[in-house]
Design a protein around this motif. Structure first.
Motif, PDB file in Angstrom:
ATOM      1  N   LYS A  14      34.956  33.423  34.389  1.00 24.89           N
ATOM      2  CA  LYS A  14      36.351  33.389  33.914  1.00 24.89           C
ATOM      3  C   LYS A  14      37.266  34.355  34.664  1.00 24.89           C
ATOM      4  O   LYS A  14      38.459  34.435  34.392  1.00 24.89           O
ATOM      5  CB  LYS A  14      36.387  33.769  32.424  1.00 24.89           C
ATOM      6  CG  LYS A  14      35.770  32.728  31.519  1.00 24.89           C
ATOM      7  CD  LYS A  14      35.869  33.200  30.074  1.00 24.89           C
ATOM      8  CE  LYS A  14      35.112  32.283  29.143  1.00 24.89           C
ATOM      9  NZ  LYS A  14      34.630  32.982  27.941  1.00 24.89           N
ATOM     10  N   GLY A  15      36.676  35.161  35.558  1.00 23.47           N
ATOM     11  CA  GLY A  15      37.484  36.146  36.291  1.00 23.47           C
ATOM     12  C   GLY A  15      37.928  37.299  35.413  1.00 23.47           C
ATOM     13  O   GLY A  15      38.960  37.929  35.677  1.00 23.47           O
ATOM     14  N   GLU A  16      37.150  37.596  34.344  1.00 22.27           N
ATOM     15  CA  GLU A  16      37.488  38.733  33.462  1.00 22.27           C
ATOM     16  C   GLU A  16      36.704  39.967  33.887  1.00 22.27           C
ATOM     17  O   GLU A  16      35.509  39.873  34.189  1.00 22.27           O
ATOM     18  CB  GLU A  16      37.139  38.394  32.007  1.00 22.27           C
ATOM     19  CG  GLU A  16      38.090  37.377  31.403  1.00 22.27           C
ATOM     20  CD  GLU A  16      37.616  36.832  30.050  1.00 22.27           C
ATOM     21  OE1 GLU A  16      38.266  35.890  29.566  1.00 22.27           O
ATOM     22  OE2 GLU A  16      36.595  37.323  29.528  1.00 22.27           O
ATOM     23  N   LYS A  17      37.367  41.115  33.887  1.00 26.90           N
ATOM     24  CA  LYS A  17      36.703  42.344  34.350  1.00 26.90           C
ATOM     25  C   LYS A  17      35.665  42.837  33.341  1.00 26.90           C
ATOM     26  O   LYS A  17      35.891  42.786  32.121  1.00 26.90           O
ATOM     27  CB  LYS A  17      37.737  43.447  34.568  1.00 26.90           C
ATOM     28  CG  LYS A  17      38.710  43.152  35.699  1.00 26.90           C
ATOM     29  CD  LYS A  17      38.074  43.309  37.073  1.00 26.90           C
ATOM     30  CE  LYS A  17      39.112  43.090  38.165  1.00 26.90           C
ATOM     31  NZ  LYS A  17      38.507  43.020  39.513  1.00 26.90           N
ATOM     32  N   LEU A  18      34.556  43.349  33.864  1.00 24.00           N
ATOM     33  CA  LEU A  18      33.496  43.930  33.030  1.00 24.00           C
ATOM     34  C   LEU A  18      33.633  45.453  33.014  1.00 24.00           C
ATOM     35  O   LEU A  18      34.065  46.049  34.008  1.00 24.00           O
ATOM     36  CB  LEU A  18      32.132  43.541  33.598  1.00 24.00           C
ATOM     37  CG  LEU A  18      31.742  42.075  33.371  1.00 24.00           C
ATOM     38  CD1 LEU A  18      30.733  41.616  34.402  1.00 24.00           C
ATOM     39  CD2 LEU A  18      31.191  41.893  31.954  1.00 24.00           C
ATOM     40  N   THR A  19      33.247  46.067  31.897  1.00 28.14           N
ATOM     41  CA  THR A  19      33.351  47.523  31.798  1.00 28.14           C
ATOM     42  C   THR A  19      31.988  48.126  31.469  1.00 28.14           C
ATOM     43  O   THR A  19      31.256  47.619  30.624  1.00 28.14           O
ATOM     44  CB  THR A  19      34.342  47.926  30.681  1.00 28.14           C
ATOM     45  OG1 THR A  19      33.913  47.328  29.452  1.00 28.14           O
ATOM     46  CG2 THR A  19      35.746  47.468  30.997  1.00 28.14           C
TER      47      THR A  19
END
Ligand code: KIV
Length: 275
Positions: A14-19
Motif C-alpha cells: 500500500k506504500g504505507e511507512k513502517l515504524t
C-alpha cells in the motif's frame, strides 16, 4: 490491532511507512507499544546502551533471551523482533535454527533479525523453513565492526553498491520478510527499496526506505557516549532525568522529602506500649 509479518507485506503493497523502535525491558516495551509502533526490535545494541560496551560482540544468547522475554511481556500489539547475537548463527545452519528457536520458545519473540547478505542466506532459509520469520540487516552491520574497520557509511563505490544489491536480493530469495539497511547513501537505499518486494527498514539510509528504525536511547537523548549523525533527538531525556535525580538528592539532604503525604500514618499507641 496485532501486528504480524503480514502487516509488513501489506504496508509495502500500500506504500504505507513502517515504524520500528528498540526496547530492552518491560516498561519501555509498554511505552513503545502504546505509541502504536509496528514493530519492536530487541536489538543487540543493548551491548552499547544497556551494558556500556564499545560494540555488540559480547552479547550472548542468554542475554538476548532474557531481554526478549521482558519486552514480549510488555508488548500487546507490536511485532517483537529479537536480534541474533554475534556467533549465534554464523557458525552453522543447525546452530542458527536452534538459537533462533530459543528467541521464540524462551524469549516469546515473534521473529529474529540477523546481519549479513549472501553468506547467511542458507541460515535464513533454514530458519524460515522452521517457521521462524527472519529480518535481514545489510549496510553497516555492527557485528562486523572489526572487519569493516569502524562505523562507516557503506555503499559508496560501484562495487559495494552492487554487492549490497546482491545481498539484499539473496536475503529476499532466502525468505526474509524485511531487511534493515543501515548507514547507506539515500539513493542507494532507494534503489534497493525499489528492487525488493519485501520492505526495507532504514537507519541512516534516507527517507525512501519502506520504514524507519531508531534506537530509543538515541531518540530520547539518553545515550551520551556518542550520537550518530542520522539521529533526531525528540527529547533531551538525559538532561531531564539527571535534573530529577539531582533534585531527589538535594531534597533528601535538605529533609524536604519525604513530606507526610508520601508516607503512612503513625501507628497508634505502639511506642507507648513498647516503652
Ligand atoms: O541492534 C540494533 O539496535 C539494531 C538497529 C540499530 C537496527 O540492529
Amino acid at each position: 490491532m496485532k501486528k504480524t509479518v503480514a502487516t509488513f507485506a501489506d504496508a509495502k503493497a500500500k506504500g504505507e511507512k513502517l515504524t520500528m523502535l528498540t526496547a530492552y525491558d518491560y516498561s519501555f516495551a509498554r511505552l513503545v507499544d502504546g505509541a502504536g509502533i509496528d514493530s519492536i526490535l530487541v536489538g543487540d545494541s543493548l551491548g552499547n546502551v544497556i551494558m556500556g560496551l564499545p560494540d555488540t560482540l559480547s552479547v550472548t544468547m542468554d542475554v538476548m533471551v532474557h531481554h526478549t522475554l521482558a519486552v514480549s511481556r510488555g508488548t500487546k500489539e507490536a511485532l517483537v523482533v529479537a536480534d541474533m547475537p554475534f556467533l549465534s548463527y554464523q557458525v552453522s545452519v543447525p546452530k542458527a535454527v536452534e538459537n533462533a528457536g530459543r528467541l521464540l520458545k524462551e524469549g516469546r519473540g515473534h521473529a529474529v533479525k540477523l546481519e549479513g547478505g549472501k553468506v547467511v542466506a542458507p541460515q535464513i532459509r533454514a530458519i524460515v523453513d522452521a517457521s521462524i520469520p527472519v529480518m535481514g540487516h545489510i549496510g553497516l552491520t555492527p557485528q562486523s565492526i572489526n572487519a569493516m574497520g569502524g562505523f562507516k557509511v557503506q555503499g559508496k563505490s560501484n562495487e559495494t553498491i552492487t554487492k549490497l544489491l546482491e545481498d539484499a536480493k539473496a536475503i529476499e530469495e532466502a525468505g526474509a520478510f524485511a531487511v534493515v539497511i543501515e548507514c547507506v547513501p539515500p539513493n542507494v537505499a532507494e534503489l534497493i527499496t525499489k528492487e525488493l518486494k519485501i520492505p526495507t527498514i532504514g537507519i541512516g539510509a534516507g527517507k525512501n526506505c519502506d520504514g524507519q528504525i531508531l534506537v530509543y536511547h538515541d531518540l530520547l537523548g539518553l545515550f551520551e557516549d556518542f550520537c550518530p549523525k542520522f539521529v533526531k533527538k525528540y527529547l533531551e531525556g538525559g538532561k531531564l532525568i539527571s535534573e530529577a535525580f539531582r533534585q531527589f538528592v538535594s531534597e533528601v539532604k535538605e529533609e524536604k522529602f519525604p513530606t507526610p503525604e508520601y508516607g503512612f500514618q503513625d501507628a497508634p499507641d505502639v511506642l507507648d506500649k513498647l516503652y
